[in-house]
Enzyme design. Structure first.
Site, PDB file in Angstrom:
ATOM      1  N   PRO A   1       0.791  -1.233   0.000  1.00  0.00           N
ATOM      2  CG  PRO A   1      -0.166  -1.152   2.104  1.00  0.00           C
ATOM      3  CD  PRO A   1       0.526  -2.080   1.160  1.00  0.00           C
ATOM      4  CG  ASN A   2      -0.340   4.373   1.226  1.00  0.00           C
ATOM      5  OD1 ASN A   2      -1.295   4.887   0.652  1.00  0.00           O
ATOM      6  ND2 ASN A   2      -0.429   3.876   2.452  1.00  0.00           N
TER       7      ASN A   2
ATOM      8  NE  ARG B   1       1.695  12.355   0.883  1.00  0.00           N
ATOM      9  CZ  ARG B   1       1.009  11.439   1.593  1.00  0.00           C
ATOM     10  NH1 ARG B   1      -0.002  10.809   1.047  1.00  0.00           N
ATOM     11  NH2 ARG B   1       1.337  11.155   2.836  1.00  0.00           N
TER      12      ARG B   1
ATOM     13  CE1 TYR C   1       9.111   5.168   2.715  1.00  0.00           C
ATOM     14  CE2 TYR C   1       7.595   7.026   2.682  1.00  0.00           C
ATOM     15  CZ  TYR C   1       8.035   5.857   3.264  1.00  0.00           C
ATOM     16  OH  TYR C   1       7.418   5.369   4.384  1.00  0.00           O
TER      17      TYR C   1
ATOM     18  CG  ASN D   1       8.468  -1.973   0.096  1.00  0.00           C
ATOM     19  OD1 ASN D   1       7.888  -2.073   1.182  1.00  0.00           O
ATOM     20  ND2 ASN D   1       9.095  -0.866  -0.282  1.00  0.00           N
TER      21      ASN D   1
ATOM     22  CB  ALA E   1       1.728   0.211   6.383  1.00  0.00           C
TER      23      ALA E   1
ATOM     24  CD  GLU F   1      10.707  -7.552   5.589  1.00  0.00           C
ATOM     25  OE1 GLU F   1      11.034  -8.669   6.067  1.00  0.00           O
ATOM     26  OE2 GLU F   1      10.262  -6.630   6.284  1.00  0.00           O
TER      27      GLU F   1
ATOM     28  CG  HIS G   1      11.249  -2.354   4.496  1.00  0.00           C
ATOM     29  ND1 HIS G   1       9.888  -2.249   4.317  1.00  0.00           N
ATOM     30  CD2 HIS G   1      11.470  -3.530   5.134  1.00  0.00           C
ATOM     31  CE1 HIS G   1       9.314  -3.310   4.843  1.00  0.00           C
ATOM     32  NE2 HIS G   1      10.248  -4.111   5.329  1.00  0.00           N
TER      33      HIS G   1
ATOM     34  NE  ARG H   1      10.262   6.095   8.378  1.00  0.00           N
ATOM     35  CZ  ARG H   1       9.305   5.926   7.442  1.00  0.00           C
ATOM     36  NH1 ARG H   1       9.464   4.989   6.515  1.00  0.00           N
ATOM     37  NH2 ARG H   1       8.243   6.696   7.414  1.00  0.00           N
TER      38      ARG H   1
HETATM   39  O1  CA2 Z   1      10.573   1.980   3.598  1.00  0.00           O
HETATM   40  C1  CA2 Z   1       9.729   1.307   3.001  1.00  0.00           C
HETATM   41  O2  CA2 Z   1       9.884   0.885   1.858  1.00  0.00           O
HETATM   42  C2  CA2 Z   1       8.374   1.039   3.662  1.00  0.00           C
HETATM   43  O3  CA2 Z   1       7.985  -0.289   3.341  1.00  0.00           O
HETATM   44  C3  CA2 Z   1       7.396   2.031   3.063  1.00  0.00           C
HETATM   45  C4  CA2 Z   1       6.007   1.972   3.708  1.00  0.00           C
HETATM   46  C5  CA2 Z   1       6.110   2.049   5.225  1.00  0.00           C
HETATM   47  O4  CA2 Z   1       4.833   1.897   5.805  1.00  0.00           O
HETATM   48  C6  CA2 Z   1       7.062   1.011   5.787  1.00  0.00           C
HETATM   49  O5  CA2 Z   1       7.131   1.172   7.186  1.00  0.00           O
HETATM   50  C7  CA2 Z   1       8.437   1.165   5.175  1.00  0.00           C
HETATM   51  C8  CA2 Z   1       5.159   3.140   3.239  1.00  0.00           C
HETATM   52  C9  CA2 Z   1       5.021   3.232   1.779  1.00  0.00           C
HETATM   53  C10 CA2 Z   1       4.357   4.545   1.520  1.00  0.00           C
HETATM   54  O6  CA2 Z   1       5.051   5.184   0.507  1.00  0.00           O
HETATM   55  C11 CA2 Z   1       4.811   6.484   0.308  1.00  0.00           C
HETATM   56  C12 CA2 Z   1       5.568   7.071  -0.655  1.00  0.00           C
HETATM   57  C13 CA2 Z   1       5.401   8.402  -0.914  1.00  0.00           C
HETATM   58  C14 CA2 Z   1       4.459   9.125  -0.216  1.00  0.00           C
HETATM   59  C15 CA2 Z   1       3.698   8.527   0.755  1.00  0.00           C
HETATM   60  C16 CA2 Z   1       3.867   7.187   1.023  1.00  0.00           C
END
Ligand code: CA2
Length: 162
Positions: free
Chosen positions: A11-12, A19, A24, A75, A78, A99, A101, A108
Site C-alpha cells: 500500500p501507498n 510525496r 522515500y 516491499n 505498512a 523483503e 524497504h 524510524r
Molecule cells: O521503507 C519502506 O519501503 C516502507 O515499506 C514504506 C512503507 C512504510 O509503511 C514502511 O514502514 C516502510 C510506506 C510506503 C508509503 O510510501 C509512500 C511514498 C510516498 C508518499 C507517501 C507514502
C-alpha cells in the site's frame, strides 16, 4: 527451472516520488519498475512487477508466485508491520523471499521495527533507497546461478553412478 521473480509492492507505494521525498526519494514506482526491468534483462530474469493497496490482492499474487516463481522480492509497505495473513501466504512458498524497504525502518518510529514478513523472509534489505530492489534481484540471479551449478554437478554424479 523458473527464472521468474515476482516483485510485489504494498500500500501507498504507488505514491512514491510524489510525496515525502525526504524519506522515500524522488523516484516514482514507474522508475523503480523500469530499473528492475532493465536489470532483469541483463540478469536473464523475467519479472512480474506489481503494486496493490489491497491485502487480499497481495496474498493472491503470493499464491500465484508460489506456483511459478524462482523468488519473491516484496516491499509490503505498512502491511509489513501488521499482516499475519501475508506472512502466512509467504510461509506457504518454497522459493526464497527477499523483503525490501526503501527507508531504514529501524531508524524510524518503533511501530516500524517489527516485521511479520521478516519472520519468513530469506533476507531483508532496508535503507538502501530504491537500490534495494536491484540488490535483491542481483542476489536472486546469484542464487539461481549457484543452483544451476549444483544441479549440473548432481546430474554428472548420476551419470557416473549409472
Ligand atoms: O521503507 C519502506 O519501503 C516502507 O515499506 C514504506 C512503507 C512504510 O509503511 C514502511 O514502514 C516502510 C510506506 C510506503 C508509503 O510510501 C509512500 C511514498 C510516498 C508518499 C507517501 C507514502
Amino acid at each position: 527451472m523458473s527464472r521468474t521473480v515476482y516483485v510485489l509492492n504494498g500500500p501507498n507505494l504507488n505514491l512514491l516520488g510524489k510525496r515525502e521525498p525526504h524519506i522515500y526519494g524522488h523516484e516514482t514506482l514507474a522508475d523503480v519498475e523500469a530499473q528492475c526491468r532493465t536489470l532483469a534483462t541483463e540478469l536473464n530474469l523475467s519479472i512480474e512487477f506489481r503494486q496493490s493497496n489491497a491485502e487480499f490482492q497481495i496474498i493472491d499474487w503470493i499464491h500465484e508466485a508460489r506456483e511459478t516463481a524462482a523468488a519473491i522480492v516484496i516491499n509490503p509497505g505498512a502491511f509489513t508491520h501488521t499482516s499475519i495473513a501475508i506472512m502466512d501466504a509467504l510461509n506457504a512458498c518454497k522459493c526464497p523471499i527477499f523483503e525490501v524497504h526503501i527507508s531504514n525502518v529501524h531508524r524510524r518510529e518503533s511501530f516500524r521495527h517489527h516485521s511479520y514478513v521478516s519472520l519468513t523472509a530469506t533476507g531483508v534489505m532496508a535503507g538502501f533507497g530504491t537500490h534495494g530492489y536491484s540488490l535483491a534481484l542481483r542476489h536472486v540471479a546469484q542464487l539461481l546461478a549457484k543452483e544451476a551449478v549444483n544441479a549440473s554437478a548432481t546430474n554428472k554424479d548420476r551419470r557416473v553412478a549409472v
